[in-house]
Structure formats: structure tokens, C-alpha cells
Design an enzyme around this catalytic site. Structure first.
Site, PDB file in Angstrom:
ATOM      1  CE1 TYR A 164       7.962  -2.318  -0.572  1.00 51.19           C
ATOM      2  CE2 TYR A 164       8.375  -4.665  -0.803  1.00 51.19           C
ATOM      3  CZ  TYR A 164       7.709  -3.625  -0.201  1.00 51.19           C
ATOM      4  OH  TYR A 164       6.778  -3.888   0.770  1.00 51.19           O
ATOM      5  CE  LYS A 165       8.515   0.554   2.380  1.00 54.84           C
ATOM      6  NZ  LYS A 165       7.391   1.208   1.685  1.00 54.84           N
ATOM      7  CG  ASP A 213       9.195  -2.978   9.684  1.00 51.95           C
ATOM      8  OD1 ASP A 213      10.013  -2.669   8.808  1.00 51.95           O
ATOM      9  OD2 ASP A 213       8.005  -3.253   9.435  1.00 51.95           O
ATOM     10  CG  PHE A 230       2.960  -0.347   6.854  1.00 53.96           C
ATOM     11  CD1 PHE A 230       2.636   0.834   6.206  1.00 53.96           C
ATOM     12  CD2 PHE A 230       2.655  -1.543   6.237  1.00 53.96           C
ATOM     13  CE1 PHE A 230       2.023   0.814   4.950  1.00 53.96           C
ATOM     14  CE2 PHE A 230       2.043  -1.570   4.988  1.00 53.96           C
ATOM     15  CZ  PHE A 230       1.730  -0.394   4.334  1.00 53.96           C
ATOM     16  NE  ARG A 256       5.139   7.925   2.250  1.00 50.26           N
ATOM     17  CZ  ARG A 256       5.198   6.592   2.335  1.00 50.26           C
ATOM     18  NH1 ARG A 256       5.130   5.986   3.516  1.00 50.26           N
ATOM     19  NH2 ARG A 256       5.300   5.851   1.266  1.00 50.26           N
TER      20      ARG A 256
END
Lengths: 397, 397
Positions: free
Chosen positions: A209-210, A184, A113, A356
Site C-alpha cells: 500500500y506504499k 522487510d 518498524f 518525513r
């Protein structure tokens, strides 16, 4: 075996929505809003400054860290919450580079990312010691593991494709070459089984938060291997990482464990919502989550490939090498995703051409997958991307 | 003229409490809990990922920054919210040091809050370029302003004594010597009038959980002078400080303004509560706040000095040189503060011997001051500090 109908009932599902974007922002646990209100009224409102002791706000980053630790194969006392994932990446890399002062190469991959790469670049510029950041294709990472490598910094699950690195193998290779490894876990924590201790990982970072459903901007986490946690110098040496913050000592002495990675005053309201959201994980085994995730992903791939011949699978076909998401490539991907969202199927688009879909077993079931496939097929059949309204760009895409 | 009875009515005042610790954690605005619940249910719960666009979460750090800017003499578009004060100190200092590459001296003072000094020390160790951090007594800062000085980093109002630096004079002196100045406004924002633009300050940082009532762990702010904001390199170069975060560009290009100081995903729930709390400042002029603050502080000093001869004023006697707090020294200060808290008068203790009282005009009035003086006098008269229960230490003191 996990009762996924029961876990689904813990979440608020908006009317008419099939939400395949829990890998970007998890859904709302039904009890979170009332818990926030209660905390604000009874703790902040009534206890005021005393909340730090009476409501145990001060210990919350470690307490919640232990809840996350169980899901990522980390021992209690090795994970602490706070800040954002970007900040945690910086902390891990800064400490790790100092532990390998004679080496100048940092390897990541070009599927990481962007913020991880930006933070590394910013740190390298600040240090100004000739470090080099290399970003090969994900499948070429191993070829750069050698005696020059200081730190390998990888996101386990690729945010675009869901491609998953072999954490155990890569960590072993890097250690054999004398390097340190930072993982990560943004798309891993709560998505796939992770065994940080078993892999002997040096550092790990991630967001909540995912798949962990902590809400927009929920705090990040950092894991530091216990032996490193005693010696790693915190570059961001904030007062709450001090061994005795309330001594107001003019000199900085880091806490003797992962708490040294705390920096400033923690976001108590946000942390309380996350702590509430973590209740959904009580008693859940990641092996169950993984089995269900694979089932849902396979169902989606099969359905889409049978009904949408124009879409090209961008994720690994082998479930063992894929995280909990499925991506397809299509040159009109942005417009297709806008059309899907207009029909209530929410995934997301990642430039230049990836649509996605995240599969979050806690609240996504087989009927959701069937529904999403059906609507996607209708959109592709109708060539909905020809409509100009689906090309309007949002600020956040 | 501000109607302070009206502003007081905006806050929740717990029964039997006189709260003189708003300089540590501000009181709860009555509407904050419901706003948090509403945001969580209607924005996170219903909009899910779409909240970034539809509820304008992505612009919130700049939008709230503008509300803070008005209170500190900064133009719109020059302040952005996020992270913690410790992180913002690091960002400001890292950028400032790079703007003075040939100078190696950083001056602060020994009354600065420890985290500012710890963060500076951590940065200096990371840079490893021979920078030196000097921390003279606050009154000796000017004597260290010379051609060696790279950055002067001061907290305007001393957290222990309330002593206030002359921001305009010191900034001018530093600029005349070719140095940059970073002001920490932790105890200034919402407490005393600040004129960043008028003082030509280079950087400023601060927190929002004290006089701005944003709640425990509310996000911090950073101000960067507009000309610097175009060129200062962000050391913490996170994706949301990128000029185009959603392009997912492999290379980092900073935003053309203060937004480059954004780092990771902002804490939306916490930011929403802060945005709600900022409504209490609608139409409030800092000159009114200042006049009222001085009135309350003077009333308190006069009352305590008349009734508690054992307490020694630790704050400047001259109101013009004092922030919005009053401190006294007493060797049994810790126990005295515990006794006060047991009677409902909440201030705080700062090691080794300071008892500290903050005066927040939005919700503290003359009757509160009289009540606090009376109870303090009774405690001193009764030598309440002799009781062992007042010596029990809390985790957070």
C-alpha cells in the site's frame, strides 16, 4: 527511459495537493475504482462461488506475487501475496528460527518498524525457548553478527530516516556466520532496486500500500528462497497453504513451494485492486525509478536546506545510503506537519520529532518538489507552529 | 416479523440462478459495488493518508465488529474484525493454551473444517510442549471433556453435514472441567441464533463471506470474553493491537480489550464492502432467520426425499440439531453437483461424497426451494452423472 509524465497521468491527483506521503499510502490509480466495481458486479455478483475457478481468484496470490517479484529481484514462483506485513514477519521468523534450532539470538535494530519487533517478541514469548531479541542502533548491527545469531531481521530502509542497510553485504556476513536473514521491504518495494536472488536472501516480506499503490490495507507479500520453500515449516499452517486444499485431508501437508505461506481465504476485492494498481509498473525498470528518486530527494534537500535553516536533515546525506524519502528533525515537527497539511502538502510525522517526506517517481515531479519546498519555507518563516490549531492530535498521527 | 421479500430485493440475483451456496460465499448486496467505488474515489483518492482519521478507517474493525456482535449474542466492544478465520483460530488457541499452562490436551472433532485443525497442529508444533490434538467424532466430544482438557475448539455447525453442537451444554461441561472453549462460528453467524454471552463462551471466531455476505475474502472476526480480553496475551502481537500504536513505543503493551487481537493494517476496501453488506441485517432478528431457515430446509428435505430416492440425507433430521444447510450423500455426488450447476442450481460438493445446499433466508424463498428440488429430481431421474462432462475437476471443487 521511463516517461514519468505518462506514469503521473495514471494517478488521481486531488486538486491542490502535493502528496509526499506515498511511502505511507500510495495514491489512487485512476482505473482502480472502476476495476473494483467491475469485479464486484461481474465476478462476485454474477459468478458467485464459481469466481474461484472462472475468475481465477484462487491463483491470484501467486499471480500478483509474480508482478511484485519482478520489482524485488525474485524469480517467478517465489513470492506469494496475503495477510498483512505483521503476519508475514511472523511466518518468516517462525520458519527461520526452526531452521536454526541451536541458536537463540535474533538481531534487528532499533530503527525497525515497531510491529516487526512486536511480532518477534510475541513469537519468542510463545516459543518460550530462551530466544533473545537484540535491537542495536542500525549502524551497530554488524557487530552482533556472530556464531550465536540465529536470524537477522531487518527493514532495509528505516521508516523514520530513510537510512538504508547494505543488503548484499549484511546478508553475506550473516550467512558466513551461519545465520539466516529476513528482509522487510516495506519501504523498498517499488522505491529502490532490490536483488533478493542476487543477495541470496533467505526470506523477505513487505507491504503493497506504499510505493506499490495497492490501496489502504492491500495485502502483504512474502518471498522464500526456493530451497528453503521446500522445507520451511509454516507455523501458520492454514488450509490454502496445503498441497491439496480441496482434498480436505485431516492432515496438513504443505505445498511444495512458497504457496505454503498462504494461510486463509485471500481478500479477493483488495487483491483485485492491487492487481490493477500493479499495471502502473508494466515495463518500468527500477533503475529508472531509483535515478529519478535520487534526483527528487536531492532537489528537496537542497531546497529545504537553503530556505529552512531550523530544520536538521535526519536522513543520510549520501543518496546511495538513503531510500526514497527525506526526513528532517524539528522539535515542533508535529505542528509543522499539521501546518503543511493545511496548506495541501502532505507528508507525515513520526514521534518524537521527525517530519518525513516520501518521493514516489511514478507521480511526483520536480514542480511538486519546488512547491513543497516553497510552502515549507513559508511555514517556517511564519513560525506557523505557534498556532494552537496545529497542535491538535489526531487518532492517527 | 421480517419481510423476506424485502430483504431478497437487497441482493443481486443473477438471471436463471438458484443459489444454495450462500454458506460458502454469500450473494452480492446491490449497493456494495457502488459503495466500494465511492470509498475508493472519495476516501482513498481524495483523502489519501488522511482517510485513517477523516473516514474513520482506523476504528472500522471495532465498528463493524459491533454489527457482527449483535448477531452472535456478544456485547458491544467484545468483537473485532480482521485477518482471516485461520489467523483468528490461531490467535484464540494460542491465548487460550497459555491460560491453561498445566494442561496439554486440545479437543476438536473430525468434522471441524480442516484449516482449524491445521492451524492447531501448526501451533502445537511451534510450541513444542507436548500438547496433543484429539479429533473424535462430533458426537463423542463430551466423552473427552475431563481434567486433562486445556481447550475445546469446535465449529458449532459442521461444514459437511450441518450437524450442530449444543453450545451452551458443551461450554458448561468444559468449564466445569476447568477447560476453555473456542467456538468457530463460520456456519453460525447470520445462520442460527448464537448467544455467546449467555453461554459464557471464552473465545469465538468466524468469517463474514458466508451468511454475512461480505464478499470473497471478507475479514474474519474474533470475540474474546471481556474478562479474558484484559489478560489474554496476543501471540500475534501486531502494532494495531498495541494500546497506543502511534506512540511507536519499542515495547509492546496490548490494548486493554478485544482490540489487542488486531494485528496489522486492516483491509479497508474489503472492510468497507462488509460494512455496507451488514446493512442488510439492520433490524433483523436472528429468531426470524432461524424460523425461516428451518422452514426452507424442511421443505427441501421433504421435496428431495419424495423425488430422489437414491440420495441419503447426511444432515440431522431433527431441525433443532441442524444449522442452515442440508446435505445428502451420493457416491456420484461430484458429478451430480456439476450437473446441477450446469442447470443453474448452485450448491457445492465436499469430498468424498457430500452434496451440500445452504439456505440463506435473506434471499432464498420457497419458490427457489421448489425449483431446486425439481431440477435435482430431473438430474437424478436422467442419471445425468453418467455424462463425462460432469466429471471434469475444477481447481476449487
Amino acid at each position: 527511459m521511463t516517461d514519468f509524465a505518462a506514469t503521473k497521468s495514471l494517478f488521481h491527483i486531488p486538486e491542490g495537493i502535493i502528496y509526499l506521503d506515498g511511502n505511507s499510502l500510495g495514491m489512487l490509480p485512476k482505473t482502480a475504482a472502476n476495476r473494483a466495481k467491475e469485479m464486484i458486479e461481474k465476478e462476485w455478483g454474477e459468478m458467485l462461488i464459481r469466481g474461484w475457478n472462472e475468475a481465477k481468484w484462487m491463483e491470484q496470490p501467486e499471480r500478483v506475487g509474480n508482478l511484485v517479484a519482478r520489482l524485488i529481484g525474485a524469480a517467478p514462483g517465489t513470492v506469494v501475496m496475503g495477510d498483512t506485513l505483521s503476519i508475514k514477519v511472523y511466518q518468516a521468523l517462525a520458519s527461520a528460527l526452526e531452521m536454526r534450532p541451536d541458536r537463540k539470538v535474533v538481531v534487528s535494530d532499533n530503527g525497525n518498524f515497531p510491529t516487526d519487533l512486536y511480532m518477534a517478541d510475541g513469537l519468542i514469548k510463545s516459543l518460550d525457548k530462551g530466544h533473545v531479541l537484540k535491537t542495536p542502533n542500525p549502524e551497530d548491527v554488524e557487530s552482533l553478527i556472530n556464531e550465536d545469531l540465529a536470524v537477522l531481521m531487518l527493514t532495509q530502509v528505516d521508516y523514520r530516516t530513510g537510512r538504508m542497510h547494505d543488503m548484499k553485504r549484511i546478508t553475506e556476513l550473516a550467512h558466513a556466520a551461519g545465520a539466516l536473514v529476513i528482509w522487510d521491504l516495506a519501504h523498498s518495494a517499488g522505491a529502490v532496486p532490490v536483488d533478493l536472488a542476487g543477495c541470496n536472501a533467505d526470506f523477505a516480506v513487505g507491504c503493497t500500500y506504499k510505493y506499490l499503490n495497492g490501496g489502504p490495507g492491500a495485502p502483504a507479500f512474502i518471498y522464500v528462497r526456493p530451497d528453503h520453500a521446500k522445507v520451511a515449516r509454516p507455523a501458520l499452517s492454514g488450509w490454502l497453504g496445503h498441497a491439496a486444499p480441496f482434498a480436505f485431508d485431516p492432515d496438513y501437508t504443505p505445498a511444495p513451494d512458497v504457496s505454503r505461506m498462504r494461510v486463509g481465504t485471500p481478500p479477493v476485492i483488495q487483491m483485485t485492486v492491487l492487481e490493477e494498481a500493479m499495471k502502473a509498473w508494466d515495463g518500468i525498470e527500477m533503475s529508472d525509478i531509483r535515478a529519478r528518486s535520487i534526483e527528487l530527494c536531492e532537489q528537496f534537500i537542497a531546497g529545504v536546506e537553503a530556505s529552512c535553516p531550523m530544520l536538521e536533515l535526519a536522513s543520510p546525506r549520501d543518496a546511495e545510503r538513503r531510500g526514497s524519502q527525506v526526513s528532517f528533525k524539528f522539535d515542533q515537527g508535529y505542528a509543522v506537519m499539521q501546518a503543511l497539511i493545511a496548506r495541501g502538502v502532505i507528508g507525515d510525522f513520526r514521534a518524537p520529532d521527525v517530519i518525513r517526506f516520501g518521493f514516489t517517481p511514478l507521480y511526483i515531479d520536480n514542480a511538486d518538489v519546488d512547491g513543497a519546498v516553497k510552502i515549507l519555507a513559508e511555514i517556517m518563516e511564519a513560525k506557523a507552529w505557534d498556532k494552537p490549531e496545529f497542535h491538535k492530535r489526531n487518532a492517527v498521527t
